[in-house]
Design an enzyme around this catalytic site. Structure first.
Site, mmCIF file in Angstrom:
data_model
loop_
_atom_site.group_PDB
_atom_site.id
_atom_site.type_symbol
_atom_site.label_atom_id
_atom_site.label_comp_id
_atom_site.label_asym_id
_atom_site.label_seq_id
_atom_site.Cartn_x
_atom_site.Cartn_y
_atom_site.Cartn_z
ATOM 1 N N PHE A 207 0.853 -1.197 0.000
ATOM 2 C CA PHE A 207 0.000 0.000 0.000
ATOM 3 C C PHE A 207 0.887 1.244 0.000
ATOM 4 O O PHE A 207 1.752 1.393 0.858
ATOM 5 C CB PHE A 207 -0.924 0.030 1.220
ATOM 6 N N LYS B 169 2.784 9.858 8.226
ATOM 7 C CA LYS B 169 2.204 9.455 9.497
ATOM 8 C C LYS B 169 2.991 10.025 10.703
ATOM 9 O O LYS B 169 2.873 11.195 10.992
ATOM 10 C CB LYS B 169 2.081 7.929 9.563
ATOM 11 N N ASP C 286 9.290 2.542 1.546
ATOM 12 C CA ASP C 286 8.157 3.329 2.029
ATOM 13 C C ASP C 286 8.068 3.069 3.531
ATOM 14 O O ASP C 286 7.582 2.025 3.959
ATOM 15 C CB ASP C 286 6.888 2.875 1.287
HETATM 16 C C1 LIG Z 1 -0.579 5.479 5.206
HETATM 17 C C2 LIG Z 1 0.380 5.011 4.222
HETATM 18 C C3 LIG Z 1 0.571 5.692 3.002
HETATM 19 C C4 LIG Z 1 -0.264 6.879 2.591
HETATM 20 O O1 LIG Z 1 -0.076 7.994 3.404
HETATM 21 P P1 LIG Z 1 -1.178 9.161 3.380
HETATM 22 O O2 LIG Z 1 -0.648 10.183 4.341
HETATM 23 O O3 LIG Z 1 -2.472 8.554 3.789
HETATM 24 O O4 LIG Z 1 -1.228 9.683 1.984
HETATM 25 C C5 LIG Z 1 1.546 5.220 2.152
HETATM 26 N N1 LIG Z 1 2.308 4.145 2.454
HETATM 27 C C6 LIG Z 1 2.154 3.489 3.614
HETATM 28 C C7 LIG Z 1 3.044 2.337 3.929
HETATM 29 C C8 LIG Z 1 1.177 3.880 4.532
HETATM 30 O O5 LIG Z 1 1.016 3.196 5.669
#
Ligand SMILES: *Cc1c(COP(=O)(O)O)cnc(C)c1O
Length: 392
Positions: free
Chosen positions: A134, A248, A219
């Site tokens: 994700f 986050k 990520d």
């Molecule tokens: C939450 C998340 C995102 C997206 O971040 P947003 O601030 O919601 O755009 C991308 N990658 C990972 C691994 C996430 O947990």
């Protein structure tokens, strides 16, 4: 204030939400409009690393708000420079671009990799990503995500994101072609249900990408900023990626993300990357306060210690009800409940004053404030025990 005072129908319908309206938060606790308390193991989706409404953030915000909110992204400001300095000192990266969300940071990472491919790899543009991954909700990051439910949405997708399988090096090797510029992954797949990439896989992946001259992008939007017990998760694996994204936890609850890269990869030319609020001093002042706090050795040591306590307590509870194993790292943990009762358990827990999440039907996810106490861990286990008693 009763819920009848508000009419939520003016908000665009995007997901099923419980009827509660949350009005106050402090530390590990949230209160709704009826002043009912909830022990919060969701924390804005692993966002509030210092818990709800910490004075550290309130102070940073109010001080910065009275000093300078936004001069323009075309001018330097002190908090963004200080935060970039701190992040580069604490990581293997040399430069930082600040964003307003995680998805935007990943969007920037994708653009940076494509630019790198354009100038250094004969126009290669494909980024190998992973099934179950994700990366956000922009069109490109949804295309990069390997979430089943996204597959048919908003066609046509942004091309160039072939999917490999996590912890399967051969599946990555098979996808490498002259078009490949990078491999991008979450070191622990968060939304997929806390599925860790093994250290062996990450080590081999780093060697593989290096031998092909490809970029490795991690990520760390969910795993970074102390969540797994080190400031960044990659530090625990011994690898050094070329690009990392944060979101986050870096804002501790305010909208802030970051794209970090090694000098050799920083190839944006003027006009190719930017944004009105990017690197604004108000959010960067918060990020600076948060990262200074979380990177303290004693803070990270407490995350490791409380992570082990939570994990041990989950394992004990799991044995009692004959459930599956716990997984994850630090304070990003999941429990395999061995049945598809996730949604019911989450709803019942909320009724009993506990907020948890079920990223898939057979999994519960725990992402408390990094400042959680042992007492609160035990309170959570007691409530969950009661819920299991009722439902299982
Ligand atoms: C939450 C998340 C995102 C997206 O971040 P947003 O601030 O919601 O755009 C991308 N990658 C990972 C691994 C996430 O947990």
């Amino acid at each position: 204030m009763s819920s009848a005072t508000f009419n939520p129908h003016a908000l665009m319908e995007i997901t099923a939400r419980p009827n509660n309206i949350f009005t106050k938060g402090k530390g590990s606790w949230l209160w709704d409009q009826d002043a009912r308390p909830y022990l919060d193991f969701v924390q804005g989706w692993a966002v509030n690393c210092l818990g709800h409404a910490p004075s550290l953030i309130a102070d940073a915000l109010s001080q910065q708000a009275q000093t300078l909110i936004t001069p323009s992204p075309a001018y330097f400001n002190a908090p963004s420079i200080q935060l970039a300095d701190l992040l580069t000192q604490k990581s293997c990266f040399d430069r930082v671009f600040f964003t307003n969300s995680g998805g935007e940071a990943n969007e920037g990472a994708i653009k940076l990799a494509r630019k790198y491919g354009e100038i250094s790899l004969d126009g290669a543009y494909e980024i190998i990503t992973f099934e179950g991954g994700f990366h956000g909700r922009t069109l490109a990051t949804m295309s990069a995500s390997g979430k089943k439910a996204f597959e048919t949405m908003f066609e046509p997708k942004v091309p160039g994101f072939p999917k490999a399988r996590l912890n399967d090096l051969q599946s990555v090797e098979q996808l490498i072609s002259d078009n490949t510029v990078a491999v991008m992954l979450e070191p622990i797949q968060g939304e997929a249900g806390v599925l860790p990439a093994t250290t062996e896989f990450l080590t081999e992946l780093r060697a593989l990408t290096a031998s092909h001259g490809l970029l490795l992008i991690v990520d760390e939007i969910q795993t970074g900023i102390g969540r797994t017990g080190s400031l960044f998760h990659y530090e625990q694996t011994g690898i050094e990626p070329d690009i990392m994204t944060l979101g986050k936890g870096i804002g501790g609850g305010v909208p802030l993300g970051a794209l970090l890269a090694r000098e050799s990869v920083c190839c944006f030319e003027h006009g190719e990357q930017g944004g009105t609020y990017n690197g604004n001093p108000l959010m960067c002042a918060v990020g600076l306060a948060v990262v200074q706090e979380v990177s303290k050795p004693e803070f990270l040591a407490a995350v490791v210690e409380n992570g082990s306590k939570l994990r041990l307590a989950l394992d004990t509870l799991s044995s009692k009800y004959n459930l599956g194993a716990s997984r994850g790292s630090g304070l990003l943990l999941a429990l395999d409940i061995k049945c598809k009762m996730g949604t019911q358990i989450v709803a019942q827990a909320m009724g009993n004053g506990l907020l948890i999440n079920s990223p898939r039907p057979d999994t519960l996810r725990f992402m408390p404030a990094l400042t959680i106490s042992e007492v609160e861990i035990n309170q959570m286990i007691d409530i969950l025990d009661g819920v299991f008693e009722e439902l299982l």
